[in-house]
Design a protein around this motif. Structure first.
Motif, PDB file in Angstrom:
ATOM      1  N   VAL A   1      -6.393 -14.943   4.097  1.00 58.95           N
ATOM      2  CA  VAL A   1      -7.042 -13.746   5.078  1.00 58.95           C
ATOM      3  C   VAL A   1      -7.770 -13.146   3.945  1.00 58.95           C
ATOM      4  N   GLU A   2      -8.655 -12.620   4.471  1.00 64.45           N
ATOM      5  CA  GLU A   2     -10.622 -12.204   4.386  1.00 64.45           C
ATOM      6  C   GLU A   2     -10.302 -11.410   3.913  1.00 64.45           C
ATOM      7  N   GLU A   3      -9.934 -10.668   4.478  1.00 62.04           N
ATOM      8  CA  GLU A   3      -9.823  -9.127   4.083  1.00 62.04           C
ATOM      9  C   GLU A   3      -9.618  -8.112   2.838  1.00 62.04           C
ATOM     10  N   LEU A   4      -8.774  -8.951   2.078  1.00 62.19           N
ATOM     11  CA  LEU A   4      -8.760  -8.955   0.330  1.00 62.19           C
ATOM     12  C   LEU A   4      -9.784  -8.087   0.104  1.00 62.19           C
ATOM     13  N   PRO A   5      -9.206  -7.542  -0.812  1.00 61.21           N
ATOM     14  CA  PRO A   5     -10.651  -5.840  -1.717  1.00 61.21           C
ATOM     15  C   PRO A   5     -10.891  -6.888  -2.629  1.00 61.21           C
ATOM     16  N   ALA A   6     -12.108  -6.992  -3.751  1.00 63.34           N
ATOM     17  CA  ALA A   6     -12.393  -8.334  -4.560  1.00 63.34           C
ATOM     18  C   ALA A   6     -11.202  -8.235  -5.870  1.00 63.34           C
ATOM     19  N   GLU A   7     -10.722  -7.114  -6.031  1.00 60.93           N
ATOM     20  CA  GLU A   7      -9.842  -7.076  -6.685  1.00 60.93           C
ATOM     21  C   GLU A   7      -8.548  -6.583  -6.832  1.00 60.93           C
ATOM     22  N   PRO A   8      -7.837  -7.313  -6.037  1.00 64.36           N
ATOM     23  CA  PRO A   8      -6.114  -6.910  -5.012  1.00 64.36           C
ATOM     24  C   PRO A   8      -5.493  -6.903  -5.690  1.00 64.36           C
ATOM     25  N   THR A   9      -4.677  -5.803  -6.110  1.00 59.95           N
ATOM     26  CA  THR A   9      -3.086  -5.415  -6.451  1.00 59.95           C
ATOM     27  C   THR A   9      -2.499  -6.568  -6.181  1.00 59.95           C
ATOM     28  N   SER A  10      -1.026  -7.175  -6.616  1.00 58.20           N
ATOM     29  CA  SER A  10       0.643  -7.211  -6.282  1.00 58.20           C
ATOM     30  C   SER A  10       0.037  -7.725  -4.758  1.00 58.20           C
ATOM     31  N   GLU A  11       0.690  -5.362  -4.733  1.00 62.18           N
ATOM     32  CA  GLU A  11       1.080  -5.756  -3.212  1.00 62.18           C
ATOM     33  C   GLU A  11       0.210  -5.300  -2.376  1.00 62.18           C
ATOM     34  N   GLN A  12      -0.954  -5.447  -2.454  1.00 60.51           N
ATOM     35  CA  GLN A  12      -2.524  -5.895  -1.502  1.00 60.51           C
ATOM     36  C   GLN A  12      -1.817  -7.106  -0.958  1.00 60.51           C
ATOM     37  N   VAL A  13      -1.671  -8.104  -2.159  1.00 61.35           N
ATOM     38  CA  VAL A  13      -2.219  -9.425  -1.771  1.00 61.35           C
ATOM     39  C   VAL A  13      -0.780  -9.474  -0.591  1.00 61.35           C
ATOM     40  N   LEU A  14       0.575  -9.517  -1.640  1.00 59.39           N
ATOM     41  CA  LEU A  14       1.502  -9.622  -1.499  1.00 59.39           C
ATOM     42  C   LEU A  14       1.942  -9.023   0.775  1.00 59.39           C
ATOM     43  N   ALA A  15       1.525  -8.039   1.051  1.00 57.54           N
ATOM     44  CA  ALA A  15       1.240  -7.478   2.428  1.00 57.54           C
ATOM     45  C   ALA A  15       0.473  -7.740   3.161  1.00 57.54           C
ATOM     46  N   ALA A  16      -0.894  -9.030   2.475  1.00 58.65           N
ATOM     47  CA  ALA A  16      -1.798  -8.963   3.126  1.00 58.65           C
ATOM     48  C   ALA A  16      -0.933 -10.613   4.157  1.00 58.65           C
ATOM     49  N   TYR A  17      -0.175 -11.345   2.969  1.00 59.45           N
ATOM     50  CA  TYR A  17       0.521 -12.653   2.745  1.00 59.45           C
ATOM     51  C   TYR A  17       2.370 -12.508   4.018  1.00 59.45           C
ATOM     52  N   ALA A  18       2.221 -10.860   4.001  1.00 63.64           N
ATOM     53  CA  ALA A  18       3.861 -10.719   4.156  1.00 63.64           C
ATOM     54  C   ALA A  18       5.312 -11.788   5.293  1.00 63.64           C
ATOM     55  N   ASP A  19       4.204 -12.068   6.417  1.00 65.03           N
ATOM     56  CA  ASP A  19       4.685 -13.041   7.188  1.00 65.03           C
ATOM     57  C   ASP A  19       4.749 -14.267   6.613  1.00 65.03           C
TER      58      ASP A  19
END
Length: 188
Positions: free
Chosen positions: A42-60
């Motif tokens: 997932v290329e759209e992660l912020p430069a310094e993502p939170t744990s929640e943002q990373v887990l949401a991006a890879y939820a499936d």
């Protein structure tokens, strides 16, 4: 690309095999009971993502692994070059010592790179993981992890226990005898 390098555990200067072929890496590690997969990044992660943002991006993908493997705790962690150099060096030293876990150690690299060294059956298997790689180290497998002198990665971690990461250190100095992360990267 992912890189697998294999040495005899008493011959760190002479690689037995090296490959960047994902199918060969998965097959060789699979014979050892080690799972290796590639997921789309997932290329759209912020430069310094939170744990929640990373887990949401890879939820499936996370849900599939949790359902298949029965994990009860999943988080995301990151290290980047802006981290205090002493903090990064301290974290590196901790993981660089050979250890085992009572639980499997599953890591997915959402960004950056790190190297897992698996000490199995008188061989050392260095798996230089990069973004898109999932590696599952079976419980009780002797191993160590090197994130390099300038760590830069985001990884999802999976645990069967609420305690999270608990290492059982072997006391062996073997990690110091093998090429480190920076050396592996430089040899590509």
């Amino acid at each position: 690309m992912t890189l697998l390098t294999v040495w005899a555990d008493d011959e760190p200067g002479t690689p037995l095999r090296r490959t960047e072929d994902g199918e060969k890496i998965a097959a060789e590690l699979g014979q050892l009971g080690v799972r290796f997969e590639r997921w789309p990044v997932v290329e759209e992660l912020p430069a310094e993502p939170t744990s929640e943002q990373v887990l949401a991006a890879y939820a499936d993908q996370v849900a599939r692994v949790v359902d298949t493997e029965g994990y009860v705790l999943v988080d995301a962690l990151s290290m980047n070059p802006t981290v205090d150099p002493e903090q990064a060096a301290q974290a590196r030293r901790k993981f660089l010592a050979e250890h085992t876990h009572d639980d499997a150690e599953d890591r997915y690299f959402a960004r950056g790179a790190g190297a897992f060294y698996l000490h199995i059956d008188r061989n050392v298997y260095a798996v230089l993981c990069e973004a898109g790689d999932l590696l599952s180290v079976p419980a009780d497998t002797r191993h160590w992890f090197d994130m390099g002198t300038r760590p830069d990665w985001v990884a999802i971690r999976f645990f069967h226990e609420e305690d999270g990461w608990v290492g059982n250190f072997t006391g062996s100095g073997i990690a110091a005898t093998f090429p480190d992360f920076d050396t592996l990267v430089a040899t590509r």
